[in-house]
Design a protein around this motif. Structure first.
Motif, PDB file in Angstrom:
ATOM      1  N   SER A  44       0.859  -1.181   0.000  1.00  0.00           N
ATOM      2  CA  SER A  44       0.000   0.000   0.000  1.00  0.00           C
ATOM      3  C   SER A  44       0.895   1.230   0.000  1.00  0.00           C
ATOM      4  CB  SER A  44      -0.916   0.024   1.230  1.00  0.00           C
ATOM      5  OG  SER A  44      -1.627   1.248   1.287  1.00  0.00           O
ATOM      6  N   GLU A  47      -0.808   5.163   4.077  1.00  0.00           N
ATOM      7  CA  GLU A  47      -1.664   4.709   5.163  1.00  0.00           C
ATOM      8  C   GLU A  47      -3.122   5.090   4.950  1.00  0.00           C
ATOM      9  OE1 GLU A  47      -0.363   5.856   9.002  1.00  0.00           O
ATOM     10  OE2 GLU A  47       1.583   4.848   8.849  1.00  0.00           O
ATOM     11  N   LYS A  48      -3.373   6.135   4.184  1.00  0.00           N
ATOM     12  CA  LYS A  48      -4.760   6.584   4.001  1.00  0.00           C
ATOM     13  C   LYS A  48      -5.598   5.555   3.235  1.00  0.00           C
ATOM     14  CE  LYS A  48      -4.090   9.278  -0.277  1.00  0.00           C
ATOM     15  NZ  LYS A  48      -4.220  10.624  -0.884  1.00  0.00           N
ATOM     16  N   TYR A  49      -4.951   4.584   2.581  1.00  0.00           N
ATOM     17  CA  TYR A  49      -5.677   3.553   1.849  1.00  0.00           C
ATOM     18  C   TYR A  49      -5.869   2.281   2.670  1.00  0.00           C
ATOM     19  CZ  TYR A  49      -4.601   6.425  -2.249  1.00  0.00           C
ATOM     20  OH  TYR A  49      -4.504   7.451  -3.137  1.00  0.00           O
ATOM     21  N   HIS A  50      -5.250   2.213   3.837  1.00  0.00           N
ATOM     22  CA  HIS A  50      -5.255   0.959   4.595  1.00  0.00           C
ATOM     23  C   HIS A  50      -6.656   0.502   4.970  1.00  0.00           C
ATOM     24  CE1 HIS A  50      -0.758   1.145   5.976  1.00  0.00           C
ATOM     25  NE2 HIS A  50      -0.908   1.182   4.663  1.00  0.00           N
ATOM     26  N   GLU A  51      -7.471   1.423   5.503  1.00  0.00           N
ATOM     27  CA  GLU A  51      -8.800   1.024   5.951  1.00  0.00           C
ATOM     28  C   GLU A  51      -9.669   0.585   4.774  1.00  0.00           C
ATOM     29  OE1 GLU A  51     -11.477  -0.105   8.645  1.00  0.00           O
ATOM     30  OE2 GLU A  51      -9.437   0.650   9.052  1.00  0.00           O
ATOM     31  N   TYR A  52      -9.554   1.320   3.655  1.00  0.00           N
ATOM     32  CA  TYR A  52     -10.315   0.958   2.449  1.00  0.00           C
ATOM     33  C   TYR A  52      -9.916  -0.428   1.953  1.00  0.00           C
ATOM     34  CZ  TYR A  52     -11.241   0.759  -2.556  1.00  0.00           C
ATOM     35  OH  TYR A  52     -11.619   0.343  -3.807  1.00  0.00           O
ATOM     36  N   ARG A  54      -8.409  -2.799   3.653  1.00  0.00           N
ATOM     37  CA  ARG A  54      -8.741  -3.804   4.650  1.00  0.00           C
ATOM     38  C   ARG A  54     -10.202  -4.256   4.479  1.00  0.00           C
ATOM     39  NH1 ARG A  54      -6.175  -4.977   9.196  1.00  0.00           N
ATOM     40  NH2 ARG A  54      -4.966  -3.033   9.082  1.00  0.00           N
ATOM     41  N   GLU A  55     -11.110  -3.295   4.307  1.00  0.00           N
ATOM     42  CA  GLU A  55     -12.526  -3.615   4.135  1.00  0.00           C
ATOM     43  C   GLU A  55     -12.749  -4.444   2.867  1.00  0.00           C
ATOM     44  OE1 GLU A  55     -14.851  -0.084   4.220  1.00  0.00           O
ATOM     45  OE2 GLU A  55     -14.399   0.368   6.328  1.00  0.00           O
ATOM     46  N   LYS A  56     -12.075  -4.067   1.770  1.00  0.00           N
ATOM     47  CA  LYS A  56     -12.222  -4.795   0.501  1.00  0.00           C
ATOM     48  C   LYS A  56     -11.743  -6.245   0.650  1.00  0.00           C
ATOM     49  CE  LYS A  56     -12.684  -3.212  -3.341  1.00  0.00           C
ATOM     50  NZ  LYS A  56     -13.755  -3.059  -4.342  1.00  0.00           N
ATOM     51  N   GLU A  58     -11.290  -8.061   3.478  1.00  0.00           N
ATOM     52  CA  GLU A  58     -12.096  -8.840   4.427  1.00  0.00           C
ATOM     53  C   GLU A  58     -13.431  -9.245   3.811  1.00  0.00           C
ATOM     54  OE1 GLU A  58     -12.380  -6.454   7.927  1.00  0.00           O
ATOM     55  OE2 GLU A  58     -10.442  -7.136   8.733  1.00  0.00           O
TER      56      GLU A  58
END
Length: 360
Positions: A44, A47-52, A54-56, A58
């Motif tokens: 990645s 860091e600003k893309y991590h949550e996005y 992670r959701e994709k 999971e």
């Protein structure tokens, strides 16, 4: 969980929403699978893309049965060697990740090699015939680009509701003529609205239709899936994701339609779905005055081709104007005119299908 199944899922998980043309598989640096637990390390750039991301990841992995998912991010791009996912072991079955459609005993796909052969008419009336024989039946209109099921069942005005379950939101299938039905047509603003979808969106919608529909408290004896014509994305997706008990191919006696029957049989063989048989629609016309039989499309070669490919003709449906007339009115011929030759033939086909599935 199968390694190749996880990799294929990650290949289909794209990042187009943030303007990235890669899939998760392209960015993968490491992957480990232990039962239903998955560890994945991905590149990645920020860091600003991590949550996005992670959701994709999971959501994609949970859809194929992953339970514990551990995700690690790296700021080092994967090497050329790493971007190529490892090949599956020779013994891996590419179809072993297929799932049963929940709350359904037997799933039957109705397909055709080309359009215009009356595939949906056969699918709707087969579902109706099975209902007429006393079974609990569902009909899934998987022809995303040309949904005709709601019209033929007289259900265009049915409202689709949803309810929350421990497994997530479920769409409640409405009912018409005693058959539970679901179609993309219920979810469009109007019947004139075109469906303009590409592969990933189409795959997501079909997966939801297969696994997130509430067919009612009582288990379905049969689910009829009305496929789009041809041998495209929907058929391949279906073969890779769901356990189908058998397929029926619809054709007319014309040579151009029979050529596509061969393609259809070969496609279902490739995705390891058993062929139950072929239904010849618009097979002949009986003059109401003289009762003379006319083979409008020429002498049939369907039985010859079916035999050559190791299957059989389940039935031959005549050309009867009442079939189209009642379809437009939203009443399957099996219910509308029980004494018609078409209705009797659909009942015979349903009985043959039941017998074949019981022996498989």
């Amino acid at each position: 969980m199968a390694l190749q199944g996880v990799i294929d899922t990650l290949k289909r998980t794209n990042l187009q929403e943030i303007g990235v043309s890669f899939s998760i598989a392209d960015l993968m640096k490491d992957l480990k699978i232990d039962g239903n637990n998955v560890y994945i390390k991905v590149f990645s750039p920020s860091e600003k893309y991590h949550e996005y991301m992670r959701e994709k990841i999971e959501k994609a992995l949970k859809s194929i049965g992953a339970e514990k998912i551990e995700i690690e991010f790296s700021n080092e791009p994967p090497s050329q060697r790493q971007t190529q996912p490892p090949p599956p072991p020779p013994q891996v079955n590419p179809f072993e990740t297929r799932r049963r459609v929940p709350n359904v005993k037997k799933v039957i796909a109705v397909a055709s090699g080309k359009g215009g052969v009356g595939k949906s008419t056969v699918a709707v009336n087969l579902a109706s015939a099975l209902k007429k024989l006393g079974y609990n039946v569902g009909y899934l209109d998987a022809d995303m680009y040309g949904p005709s099921g709601p019209t033929m069942f007289g259900a265009k005005d049915k409202k689709v509701m949803a309810r929350q379950t421990p497994q997530g939101d479920k769409i409640i299938a409405p009912e018409a003529h005693g058959v539970k039905i679901m179609s993309i047509g219920f979810l469009l603003p109007s019947e004139d609205t075109p469906v303009i979808w590409r592969g990933p969106v189409l795959f997501k919608a079909l997966t939801q239709f297969l696994f997130d529909i509430d067919w009612g408290e009582e288990e379905l004896d049969f689910l009829i899936i009305d496929l789009p014509p041809g041998t495209g994305d929907v058929q391949i997706t279906l073969g890779q994701t769901a356990e189908i008990d058998g397929a029926i191919i619809v054709t007319t006696p014309q040579d151009v339609a029979l050529i596509d029957v061969k393609k259809g049989i070969q496609m279902f063989n490739e995705v390891q779905i058993p062929i139950l048989g072929v239904v010849e629609n618009m097979s002949y016309f009986v003059c109401p005055d003289s009762r003379k039989v006319y083979e409008i499309f020429g002498k049939s070669k369907t039985e010859e081709i079916a035999k050559a490919y190791g299957t059989e003709v389940l039935g031959k449906i005549p050309i009867e104007p009442k079939v189209a007339e009642f379809s437009d009115l939203g009443i399957p011929i099996v219910f509308a005119k029980e004494d018609s030759q078409s209705a009797k033939e659909f009942i015979n086909i349903a009985e043959k299908v039941i017998k074949k599935l019981s022996s498989m």
